[in-house]
Design an enzyme around this catalytic site. Structure first.
Site, mmCIF file in Angstrom:
data_model
loop_
_atom_site.group_PDB
_atom_site.id
_atom_site.type_symbol
_atom_site.label_atom_id
_atom_site.label_comp_id
_atom_site.label_asym_id
_atom_site.label_seq_id
_atom_site.Cartn_x
_atom_site.Cartn_y
_atom_site.Cartn_z
ATOM 1 N N HIS A 82 -4.386 1.526 7.593
ATOM 2 C CA HIS A 82 -3.019 2.083 7.612
ATOM 3 C C HIS A 82 -2.913 3.266 6.637
ATOM 4 O O HIS A 82 -2.386 4.321 6.993
ATOM 5 C CB HIS A 82 -2.034 0.957 7.229
ATOM 6 C CG HIS A 82 -0.598 1.365 7.173
ATOM 7 N ND1 HIS A 82 0.363 0.856 8.022
ATOM 8 C CD2 HIS A 82 0.060 2.232 6.355
ATOM 9 C CE1 HIS A 82 1.533 1.404 7.729
ATOM 10 N NE2 HIS A 82 1.387 2.236 6.725
ATOM 11 N N GLU A 83 -3.423 3.090 5.414
ATOM 12 C CA GLU A 83 -3.298 4.151 4.404
ATOM 13 C C GLU A 83 -4.157 5.368 4.760
ATOM 14 O O GLU A 83 -3.739 6.505 4.536
ATOM 15 C CB GLU A 83 -3.634 3.626 3.005
ATOM 16 C CG GLU A 83 -2.787 2.450 2.525
ATOM 17 C CD GLU A 83 -1.289 2.619 2.711
ATOM 18 O OE1 GLU A 83 -0.795 3.764 2.667
ATOM 19 O OE2 GLU A 83 -0.613 1.593 2.930
ATOM 20 N N CYS A 87 6.065 0.050 7.527
ATOM 21 C CA CYS A 87 5.663 1.152 6.667
ATOM 22 C C CYS A 87 6.861 1.543 5.807
ATOM 23 O O CYS A 87 7.972 1.664 6.318
ATOM 24 C CB CYS A 87 5.217 2.332 7.523
ATOM 25 S SG CYS A 87 4.762 3.769 6.553
ATOM 26 N N LEU A 88 6.628 1.750 4.515
ATOM 27 C CA LEU A 88 7.736 2.110 3.612
ATOM 28 C C LEU A 88 8.380 3.429 4.022
ATOM 29 O O LEU A 88 9.541 3.669 3.701
ATOM 30 C CB LEU A 88 7.234 2.204 2.168
ATOM 31 C CG LEU A 88 6.723 0.901 1.545
ATOM 32 C CD1 LEU A 88 6.266 1.146 0.116
ATOM 33 C CD2 LEU A 88 7.779 -0.191 1.594
ATOM 34 N N HIS A 141 -2.367 7.497 7.065
ATOM 35 C CA HIS A 141 -1.404 8.363 6.367
ATOM 36 C C HIS A 141 -2.077 9.647 5.875
ATOM 37 O O HIS A 141 -1.479 10.723 5.933
ATOM 38 C CB HIS A 141 -0.820 7.653 5.137
ATOM 39 C CG HIS A 141 0.382 6.803 5.433
ATOM 40 N ND1 HIS A 141 1.533 7.314 5.964
ATOM 41 C CD2 HIS A 141 0.613 5.475 5.253
ATOM 42 C CE1 HIS A 141 2.423 6.336 6.106
ATOM 43 N NE2 HIS A 141 1.893 5.215 5.680
ATOM 44 N N GLN A 197 3.192 9.660 0.988
ATOM 45 C CA GLN A 197 4.399 8.832 0.876
ATOM 46 C C GLN A 197 5.086 8.983 -0.482
ATOM 47 O O GLN A 197 6.208 8.514 -0.673
ATOM 48 C CB GLN A 197 4.052 7.355 1.085
ATOM 49 C CG GLN A 197 3.592 7.054 2.492
ATOM 50 C CD GLN A 197 3.362 5.575 2.644
ATOM 51 O OE1 GLN A 197 2.324 5.070 2.270
ATOM 52 N NE2 GLN A 197 4.351 4.873 3.171
ATOM 53 N N GLY A 243 0.844 -1.183 0.000
ATOM 54 C CA GLY A 243 0.000 0.000 0.000
ATOM 55 C C GLY A 243 0.881 1.236 0.000
ATOM 56 O O GLY A 243 2.015 1.191 0.467
HETATM 57 NI NI NI Z 1 2.740 3.320 5.672
#
Ligand code: NI
Length: 174
Positions: A136-137, A94-95, A140, A54, A49
């Site tokens: 999660h997204e 998380c990236l 963000h 991000q 995701g």
């Molecule tokens: Ni993330």
């Protein structure tokens, strides 16, 4: 207008990650190009995701692909979620926070309403991993990172890694 060429993965403590993202008013070719770029960034970084912030873009859009393939990556614009069911705890990363993993509590199910690239609103129901990705997204898009949701013990454990990320950010943005 989003400069697609400038889109790249953003990492903590990049300010865009801490801000509430803005709604997308017009879904045009530029937004379609952004979605495509976000899919590429997600796949390159082996994620499932990726949210607008991000990619350095403070807009309410995310892409998700529970199996990590571009073929199955879907775009969600101006998403609104309604989590339900029981609360599960699972390890999440998380990236934007490389090296940091923590047990995060999420609802097991999640309904979503969003617009697609055609501008039409659609609804979906998810459970398991996809329900977790949605939550999660959407965090963000409201400026919340998993680091904000760690238990106090996990926060202490993550302190050095977060400090390291802050130092990296400073050296890259001088
Ligand atoms: Ni993330």
């Amino acid at each position: 207008m989003v400069d697609i060429e400038k889109c790249h993965i953003t990492r903590y403590p990049s300010p865009v990650l801490a801000k509430k993202a803005e709604p997308i008013e017009v879904i045009d070719d530029n937004i379609a190009a952004l979605a495509e770029k976000m899919k590429d960034i997600m796949i390159e970084n082996k994620g499932v995701g990726l949210a607008g912030p991000q990619a350095g873009v403070g807009l309410r859009i995310f892409v998700a692909s529970p199996d990590g393939t571009k073929k199955n990556a879907k775009v969600y614009i101006n998403p609104v979620i309604t989590p339900s069911g029981k609360v599960n705890t699972a390890e999440e990363g998380c990236l934007s926070l490389p090296g940091i993993f923590g047990k995060i509590r999420r609802y097991s199910k999640c309904a979503i309403k969003a617009q697609g690239l055609d501008g039409k609103e659609f609804s979906d129901q998810a459970e398991g991993l996809l329900a977790r990705i949605f939550q999660h997204e959407c965090d963000h898009l409201d400026g919340t990172l998993v680091a904000d949701k760690l238990s106090s013990v996990a926060k202490i454990a993550a302190r050095r890694k977060l400090k390291h990320l802050r130092e990296n950010y400073l050296s890259e943005n001088q």
